[in-house]
Design a protein around this motif. Structure first.
Motif, PDB file in Angstrom:
ATOM      1  N   ARG A 102     -23.676 -14.290   6.186  1.00 48.96           N
ATOM      2  CA  ARG A 102     -22.503 -13.934   6.825  1.00 48.96           C
ATOM      3  C   ARG A 102     -21.835 -14.787   7.766  1.00 48.96           C
ATOM      4  NH1 ARG A 102     -25.166  -8.971   9.706  1.00 48.96           N
ATOM      5  NH2 ARG A 102     -26.288 -10.432  10.138  1.00 48.96           N
ATOM      6  N   GLU A 145     -18.982 -16.587   6.050  1.00 51.35           N
ATOM      7  CA  GLU A 145     -17.719 -16.186   5.418  1.00 51.35           C
ATOM      8  C   GLU A 145     -16.881 -16.484   6.435  1.00 51.35           C
ATOM      9  OE1 GLU A 145     -18.673 -11.954   4.741  1.00 51.35           O
ATOM     10  OE2 GLU A 145     -20.102 -12.363   3.464  1.00 51.35           O
ATOM     11  N   THR A 158     -13.766 -15.424   9.136  1.00 52.16           N
ATOM     12  CA  THR A 158     -13.519 -14.708  10.290  1.00 52.16           C
ATOM     13  C   THR A 158     -11.937 -14.302  10.521  1.00 52.16           C
ATOM     14  OG1 THR A 158     -15.502 -14.925  11.296  1.00 52.16           O
ATOM     15  CG2 THR A 158     -13.851 -13.810  12.525  1.00 52.16           C
ATOM     16  N   GLN A 166      -9.247 -12.663  12.882  1.00 49.51           N
ATOM     17  CA  GLN A 166      -9.193 -11.716  13.987  1.00 49.51           C
ATOM     18  C   GLN A 166      -7.643 -11.309  14.077  1.00 49.51           C
ATOM     19  OE1 GLN A 166      -9.943 -14.536  17.272  1.00 49.51           O
ATOM     20  NE2 GLN A 166     -12.121 -14.049  17.253  1.00 49.51           N
TER      21      GLN A 166
END
Length: 96
Positions: free
Chosen positions: A12, A15, A17, A19
């Motif tokens: 994870r 991957e 991110t 925001q």
């Protein structure tokens, strides 16, 4: 010789991110700072004369002008309120 062991990485973390930040700002047009023209005063003793349609139209125009004045006044209050503070609730125009 010992085989080197790589540390296990949580998949994870690999991957991307994303925001998201939402910001609400009150942006006031400079036109709200302009002075409104003075309302003409009805001279003493003046009488509005016309048929029911003409006077109804004049009354509707006066009511519209009053509603617009209230909208402008409410917008000025909202712009004068500090950022983040809720403005006073607007009163609905008369006749609604």
């Amino acid at each position: 010789m010992q085989a080197s062991t790589k540390p296990k990485i949580d998949p994870r973390l690999l991957e991307p991110t994303v925001q998201v930040r939402t910001e609400t700002r009150i942006v006031c047009p400079v036109e709200l700072e302009a002075a409104a023209p003075n309302k003409p005063a009805l001279p003493a003793g003046a009488t509005l004369v016309g048929d029911e349609y003409g006077l109804g139209y004049a009354g509707a125009r006066f009511a519209r002008e009053d509603a617009l004045d209230q909208l402008i006044a409410d917008a000025r209050k909202a712009c004068a309120a500090p950022q983040g503070a809720p403005a006073a609730p607007a009163k609905p125009p008369a006749g609604r």
